[in-house]
Design a protein around this motif. Structure first.
Motif, short mmCIF file in Angstrom:
data_model
loop_
_atom_site.label_atom_id
_atom_site.label_comp_id
_atom_site.label_asym_id
_atom_site.label_seq_id
_atom_site.Cartn_x
_atom_site.Cartn_y
_atom_site.Cartn_z
N ARG A 44 79.54 -27.65 8.29
CA ARG A 44 79.78 -28.76 7.32
C ARG A 44 80.32 -28.20 6.09
NH1 ARG A 44 74.92 -31.58 9.51
NH2 ARG A 44 75.48 -33.22 10.91
N THR A 45 79.83 -27.01 5.81
CA THR A 45 80.15 -26.38 4.37
C THR A 45 81.20 -25.51 4.57
OG1 THR A 45 78.30 -24.77 4.80
CG2 THR A 45 77.90 -26.87 3.66
N ALA A 46 82.00 -25.32 5.52
CA ALA A 46 82.93 -24.26 5.83
C ALA A 46 84.11 -24.54 4.82
CB ALA A 46 83.48 -24.42 7.07
N LYS A 47 84.33 -25.85 4.57
CA LYS A 47 85.39 -26.43 3.73
C LYS A 47 85.25 -25.70 2.25
CE LYS A 47 83.79 -30.79 2.89
NZ LYS A 47 84.06 -32.45 3.08
N TYR A 48 84.06 -25.53 1.78
CA TYR A 48 83.96 -25.09 0.36
C TYR A 48 84.27 -23.54 0.12
CZ TYR A 48 81.59 -29.52 0.24
OH TYR A 48 81.24 -30.89 0.54
N ALA A 49 84.91 -23.18 -1.17
CA ALA A 49 84.95 -22.13 -1.51
C ALA A 49 83.90 -21.01 -1.45
CB ALA A 49 85.96 -21.92 -2.72
N GLU A 50 82.60 -21.73 -2.10
CA GLU A 50 81.46 -20.98 -2.10
C GLU A 50 80.33 -21.77 -1.82
OE1 GLU A 50 80.71 -18.73 -5.73
OE2 GLU A 50 82.68 -18.20 -6.13
N VAL A 61 77.79 -26.05 -4.12
CA VAL A 61 79.17 -25.58 -3.57
C VAL A 61 80.12 -25.91 -4.43
CG1 VAL A 61 78.04 -26.57 -1.16
CG2 VAL A 61 79.08 -28.13 -2.53
N LEU A 62 81.14 -25.01 -4.13
CA LEU A 62 82.34 -25.23 -4.89
C LEU A 62 83.43 -25.45 -4.20
CD1 LEU A 62 83.99 -24.21 -7.52
CD2 LEU A 62 84.17 -22.01 -6.47
N ASP A 63 84.13 -26.70 -4.76
CA ASP A 63 85.11 -27.21 -4.33
C ASP A 63 86.50 -27.10 -5.00
OD1 ASP A 63 86.76 -28.83 -2.42
OD2 ASP A 63 86.36 -30.65 -3.37
N VAL A 68 91.86 -26.45 -9.10
CA VAL A 68 90.76 -26.50 -10.00
C VAL A 68 89.46 -26.58 -9.30
CG1 VAL A 68 89.75 -28.18 -11.63
CG2 VAL A 68 92.30 -28.02 -11.55
N GLY A 69 88.39 -25.72 -9.65
CA GLY A 69 87.27 -25.76 -8.93
C GLY A 69 86.32 -26.27 -9.60
N ARG A 70 85.30 -27.14 -8.88
CA ARG A 70 84.49 -28.04 -9.32
C ARG A 70 83.15 -27.91 -8.41
NH1 ARG A 70 86.56 -27.64 -13.27
NH2 ARG A 70 87.41 -29.33 -14.65
N TRP A 71 82.01 -27.86 -9.04
CA TRP A 71 80.68 -27.66 -8.26
C TRP A 71 79.93 -29.09 -8.08
CZ3 TRP A 71 78.72 -23.15 -6.41
CH2 TRP A 71 79.53 -21.82 -6.63
N GLY A 72 79.28 -28.88 -6.83
CA GLY A 72 78.27 -30.18 -6.54
C GLY A 72 77.26 -29.49 -5.78
N TYR A 73 76.57 -30.45 -5.16
CA TYR A 73 75.55 -30.10 -4.15
C TYR A 73 75.47 -30.78 -2.96
CZ TYR A 73 73.49 -28.04 -8.53
OH TYR A 73 73.30 -27.03 -9.62
N VAL A 74 75.08 -29.94 -1.95
CA VAL A 74 74.81 -30.44 -0.40
C VAL A 74 73.33 -30.43 -0.35
CG1 VAL A 74 77.11 -29.93 0.27
CG2 VAL A 74 75.51 -28.26 0.56
N ASP A 75 73.06 -31.15 0.78
CA ASP A 75 71.69 -31.23 1.26
C ASP A 75 71.40 -30.06 2.31
OD1 ASP A 75 72.20 -32.20 3.55
OD2 ASP A 75 71.67 -34.15 3.14
#
Length: 255
Positions: A44-50, A61-63, A68-75
Protein backbone atom coordinates in the motif's frame (compact mmCIF):
# COMPACT_ATOMS: atom_id res chain seq x y z
CA UNK A 1 -56.46 -7.72 -19.14
CA UNK A 2 -53.76 -8.56 -21.62
CA UNK A 3 -52.34 -5.06 -21.30
CA UNK A 4 -52.25 -5.43 -17.52
CA UNK A 5 -50.45 -8.72 -17.81
CA UNK A 6 -47.96 -7.21 -20.26
CA UNK A 7 -47.28 -4.31 -17.89
CA UNK A 8 -46.74 -6.69 -15.01
CA UNK A 9 -44.26 -8.74 -17.02
CA UNK A 10 -42.31 -5.62 -17.96
CA UNK A 11 -42.20 -4.55 -14.30
CA UNK A 12 -41.03 -8.01 -13.27
CA UNK A 13 -38.25 -7.95 -15.89
CA UNK A 14 -37.17 -4.47 -14.71
CA UNK A 15 -37.00 -5.57 -11.07
CA UNK A 16 -35.13 -8.72 -12.09
CA UNK A 17 -32.62 -6.66 -14.09
CA UNK A 18 -32.01 -4.28 -11.19
CA UNK A 19 -31.61 -7.21 -8.81
CA UNK A 20 -29.04 -8.85 -11.08
CA UNK A 21 -27.19 -5.55 -11.45
CA UNK A 22 -27.07 -5.11 -7.67
CA UNK A 23 -25.78 -8.66 -7.28
CA UNK A 24 -22.99 -8.00 -9.79
CA UNK A 25 -22.10 -4.74 -8.01
CA UNK A 26 -22.01 -6.42 -4.61
CA UNK A 27 -19.88 -9.22 -6.03
CA UNK A 28 -17.41 -6.70 -7.48
CA UNK A 29 -17.22 -4.74 -4.20
CA UNK A 30 -16.68 -7.95 -2.24
CA UNK A 31 -13.85 -9.06 -4.50
CA UNK A 32 -12.29 -5.59 -4.38
CA UNK A 33 -12.49 -5.56 -0.58
CA UNK A 34 -10.92 -8.99 -0.31
CA UNK A 35 -8.09 -7.99 -2.66
CA UNK A 36 -7.55 -4.78 -0.70
CA UNK A 37 -7.54 -6.59 2.63
CA UNK A 38 -4.95 -8.96 1.31
CA UNK A 39 -2.48 -6.17 0.51
CA UNK A 40 0.40 -5.62 2.87
CA UNK A 41 1.66 -2.37 4.40
CA UNK A 42 4.58 -2.41 1.98
CA UNK A 43 2.29 -2.85 -1.02
CA UNK A 44 0.00 0.00 0.00
CA UNK A 45 2.86 2.40 0.66
CA UNK A 46 4.99 1.45 -2.36
CA UNK A 47 3.71 4.52 -4.23
CA UNK A 48 5.28 6.95 -1.76
CA UNK A 49 8.78 8.37 -2.20
CA UNK A 50 9.58 7.90 1.50
CA UNK A 51 7.92 5.99 4.31
CA UNK A 52 8.75 6.45 7.97
CA UNK A 53 8.53 3.92 10.77
CA UNK A 54 5.17 3.22 12.41
CA UNK A 55 4.73 4.84 15.80
CA UNK A 56 1.41 5.41 17.58
CA UNK A 57 -0.13 3.50 14.64
CA UNK A 58 1.00 6.25 12.28
CA UNK A 59 3.84 6.48 9.75
CA UNK A 60 4.90 9.61 7.87
CA UNK A 61 4.87 9.29 4.07
CA UNK A 62 6.15 11.57 1.33
CA UNK A 63 4.01 11.95 -1.78
CA UNK A 64 5.56 13.73 -4.79
CA UNK A 65 3.14 15.24 -7.27
CA UNK A 66 4.41 17.24 -10.27
CA UNK A 67 7.76 17.69 -8.58
CA UNK A 68 6.32 18.98 -5.29
CA UNK A 69 6.71 16.80 -2.21
CA UNK A 70 4.18 16.81 0.59
CA UNK A 71 4.05 14.72 3.77
CA UNK A 72 1.11 12.98 5.37
CA UNK A 73 0.49 9.89 7.48
CA UNK A 74 -0.75 6.34 6.95
CA UNK A 75 -1.95 3.95 9.62
CA UNK A 76 -0.41 0.59 10.49
CA UNK A 77 -2.10 -1.05 7.51
CA UNK A 78 -0.74 1.49 5.03
CA UNK A 79 -4.00 3.38 4.46
CA UNK A 80 -3.73 7.17 4.21
CA UNK A 81 -5.34 8.75 7.29
CA UNK A 82 -3.83 12.27 7.30
CA UNK A 83 -3.66 14.13 4.00
CA UNK A 84 -0.26 14.73 2.39
CA UNK A 85 -0.15 18.50 2.82
CA UNK A 86 2.91 19.26 4.97
CA UNK A 87 6.34 20.45 3.84
CA UNK A 88 7.93 18.13 6.41
CA UNK A 89 6.75 15.78 9.14
CA UNK A 90 8.17 13.88 12.09
CA UNK A 91 7.21 10.62 13.77
CA UNK A 92 4.48 10.55 16.39
CA UNK A 93 5.55 10.47 20.04
CA UNK A 94 3.18 10.60 23.00
CA UNK A 95 0.30 10.96 20.53
CA UNK A 96 1.66 14.12 18.85
CA UNK A 97 3.85 14.78 15.82
CA UNK A 98 5.72 17.88 14.68
CA UNK A 99 4.70 19.05 11.19
CA UNK A 100 5.97 21.89 9.04
CA UNK A 101 3.53 24.02 7.09
CA UNK A 102 4.48 24.97 3.51
CA UNK A 103 5.06 28.51 4.79
CA UNK A 104 7.91 27.19 6.94
CA UNK A 105 6.78 27.18 10.58
CA UNK A 106 6.38 24.06 12.71
CA UNK A 107 3.50 23.02 14.94
CA UNK A 108 2.03 19.79 16.33
CA UNK A 109 -0.92 17.60 15.34
CA UNK A 110 -2.61 14.61 16.97
CA UNK A 111 -3.17 11.19 15.37
CA UNK A 112 -6.45 12.39 13.85
CA UNK A 113 -4.66 15.25 12.08
CA UNK A 114 -6.08 17.97 14.33
CA UNK A 115 -3.82 20.93 15.15
CA UNK A 116 -2.89 20.84 18.84
CA UNK A 117 -0.08 23.43 18.89
CA UNK A 118 -0.32 26.11 16.20
CA UNK A 119 2.60 26.53 13.77
CA UNK A 120 4.95 29.06 15.37
CA UNK A 121 8.40 27.47 15.71
CA UNK A 122 11.47 27.33 13.46
CA UNK A 123 12.39 23.94 14.97
CA UNK A 124 10.13 21.51 16.88
CA UNK A 125 11.45 18.45 18.69
CA UNK A 126 9.71 15.22 19.66
CA UNK A 127 7.74 14.97 22.88
CA UNK A 128 9.35 13.04 25.70
CA UNK A 129 7.69 12.72 29.10
CA UNK A 130 5.11 15.25 27.99
CA UNK A 131 7.54 18.00 26.96
CA UNK A 132 9.34 19.03 23.76
CA UNK A 133 12.22 21.35 22.89
CA UNK A 134 11.32 24.12 20.46
CA UNK A 135 13.13 26.99 18.81
CA UNK A 136 11.63 30.39 18.00
CA UNK A 137 13.96 32.33 15.74
CA UNK A 138 17.35 31.24 17.07
CA UNK A 139 16.37 30.86 20.73
CA UNK A 140 15.43 27.65 22.52
CA UNK A 141 12.69 26.85 24.98
CA UNK A 142 10.37 24.05 26.04
CA UNK A 143 6.62 23.42 25.85
CA UNK A 144 4.17 20.85 27.21
CA UNK A 145 1.63 18.85 25.16
CA UNK A 146 -0.94 21.64 25.30
CA UNK A 147 1.53 24.17 23.89
CA UNK A 148 1.99 25.86 27.26
CA UNK A 149 5.45 27.34 27.79
CA UNK A 150 7.59 25.46 30.31
CA UNK A 151 10.84 27.24 29.48
CA UNK A 152 10.46 30.43 27.43
CA UNK A 153 12.40 30.68 24.15
CA UNK A 154 15.07 32.96 25.58
CA UNK A 155 18.22 30.81 25.46
CA UNK A 156 20.77 30.45 22.67
CA UNK A 157 22.15 27.27 24.23
CA UNK A 158 20.73 24.73 26.68
CA UNK A 159 22.77 21.88 28.15
CA UNK A 160 21.66 18.34 28.79
CA UNK A 161 20.20 17.80 32.28
CA UNK A 162 22.63 16.47 34.89
CA UNK A 163 21.76 13.93 37.60
CA UNK A 164 19.87 16.64 39.50
CA UNK A 165 17.89 17.67 36.44
CA UNK A 166 19.78 20.98 36.15
CA UNK A 167 20.80 22.47 32.83
CA UNK A 168 23.38 25.14 32.04
CA UNK A 169 21.85 27.81 29.81
CA UNK A 170 23.21 30.76 27.85
CA UNK A 171 21.18 33.94 27.53
CA UNK A 172 22.47 37.16 26.00
CA UNK A 173 26.03 35.86 26.31
CA UNK A 174 25.76 35.03 30.03
CA UNK A 175 25.56 31.59 31.67
CA UNK A 176 23.14 30.40 34.31
CA UNK A 177 21.40 27.23 35.47
CA UNK A 178 17.77 26.10 35.16
CA UNK A 179 15.77 23.19 36.44
CA UNK A 180 13.89 21.15 33.83
CA UNK A 181 10.63 22.85 34.82
CA UNK A 182 12.16 26.22 33.95
CA UNK A 183 12.83 27.36 37.52
CA UNK A 184 16.01 29.45 37.78
CA UNK A 185 18.72 27.91 39.95
CA UNK A 186 21.44 30.42 39.09
CA UNK A 187 20.60 33.56 37.10
CA UNK A 188 22.21 34.10 33.68
CA UNK A 189 24.80 36.62 34.84
CA UNK A 190 28.19 34.94 34.36
CA UNK A 191 30.78 34.56 31.63
CA UNK A 192 31.59 31.12 33.03
CA UNK A 193 29.93 28.79 35.48
CA UNK A 194 31.28 25.62 37.07
CA UNK A 195 30.08 22.30 38.42
CA UNK A 196 28.97 21.63 41.99
CA UNK A 197 31.76 20.77 44.44
CA UNK A 198 31.12 20.02 48.11
CA UNK A 199 27.71 21.66 47.87
CA UNK A 200 29.00 24.85 46.21
CA UNK A 201 28.80 26.17 42.66
CA UNK A 202 30.96 29.00 41.34
CA UNK A 203 30.16 31.55 38.66
CA UNK A 204 32.46 34.36 37.58
CA UNK A 205 33.00 37.22 35.16
CA UNK A 206 36.74 37.24 35.94
CA UNK A 207 38.07 33.70 36.11
CA UNK A 208 41.69 34.80 36.69
CA UNK A 209 40.89 35.80 40.22
CA UNK A 210 38.31 35.82 42.94
CA UNK A 211 37.09 39.29 42.02
CA UNK A 212 33.51 39.32 40.72
CA UNK A 213 33.14 35.63 41.58
CA UNK A 214 29.80 34.55 43.05
CA UNK A 215 29.39 31.36 45.06
CA UNK A 216 26.08 29.51 45.33
CA UNK A 217 25.63 27.15 48.28
CA UNK A 218 23.03 24.43 48.62
CA UNK A 219 20.73 25.15 51.56
CA UNK A 220 18.24 22.32 51.78
CA UNK A 221 16.81 22.17 48.26
CA UNK A 222 17.43 25.84 47.40
CA UNK A 223 20.51 27.64 46.20
CA UNK A 224 21.52 30.90 47.79
CA UNK A 225 24.29 33.33 46.98
CA UNK A 226 26.96 33.42 49.69
CA UNK A 227 30.01 35.68 50.13
CA UNK A 228 33.19 34.42 48.50
CA UNK A 229 34.96 34.56 51.86
CA UNK A 230 32.37 32.46 53.67
CA UNK A 231 33.48 28.96 54.64
CA UNK A 232 36.57 29.41 52.47
CA UNK A 233 37.66 25.78 52.82
CA UNK A 234 34.43 24.57 51.22
CA UNK A 235 34.16 27.36 48.68
CA UNK A 236 37.69 26.96 47.35
CA UNK A 237 37.22 23.61 45.54
CA UNK A 238 34.35 25.06 43.55
CA UNK A 239 36.33 28.14 42.65
CA UNK A 240 39.49 26.21 41.76
CA UNK A 241 37.47 23.83 39.58
CA UNK A 242 36.15 26.83 37.70
CA UNK A 243 39.55 28.52 37.42
CA UNK A 244 41.73 25.60 36.40
CA UNK A 245 39.31 23.16 34.77
CA UNK A 246 36.68 25.15 32.91
CA UNK A 247 33.70 23.05 31.92
CA UNK A 248 33.48 21.99 28.27
CA UNK A 249 30.16 23.03 26.76
CA UNK A 250 30.49 20.97 23.58
CA UNK A 251 27.51 18.84 24.71
CA UNK A 252 25.13 21.77 24.71
CA UNK A 253 21.90 21.56 22.79
CA UNK A 254 22.32 22.48 19.13
CA UNK A 255 19.36 20.80 17.42
Amino acid sequence: MKLAELGWKKLSLHVKYKTEAMKRLLFFLTVATLVSCGRTFEQRTAKYAEVGSVNDNRAAVLDINEGVGRWGYVDGTGRLVIECRYADARSFDDGLAAVQEPEGLWGYIDTAGRAVVAPQFTVAGAFDDGMAWVQAGELWGRIDKTGKTVIPCLYSEIGEPDERGWMRVLRDGKWGVLRQDGEVVVPCAYNLIGDVYAGYMSGTNNWNGGTNTQIYALNGTDWCNVPFSESFTNVMPAWLQLKYAPVSYTHLRAH
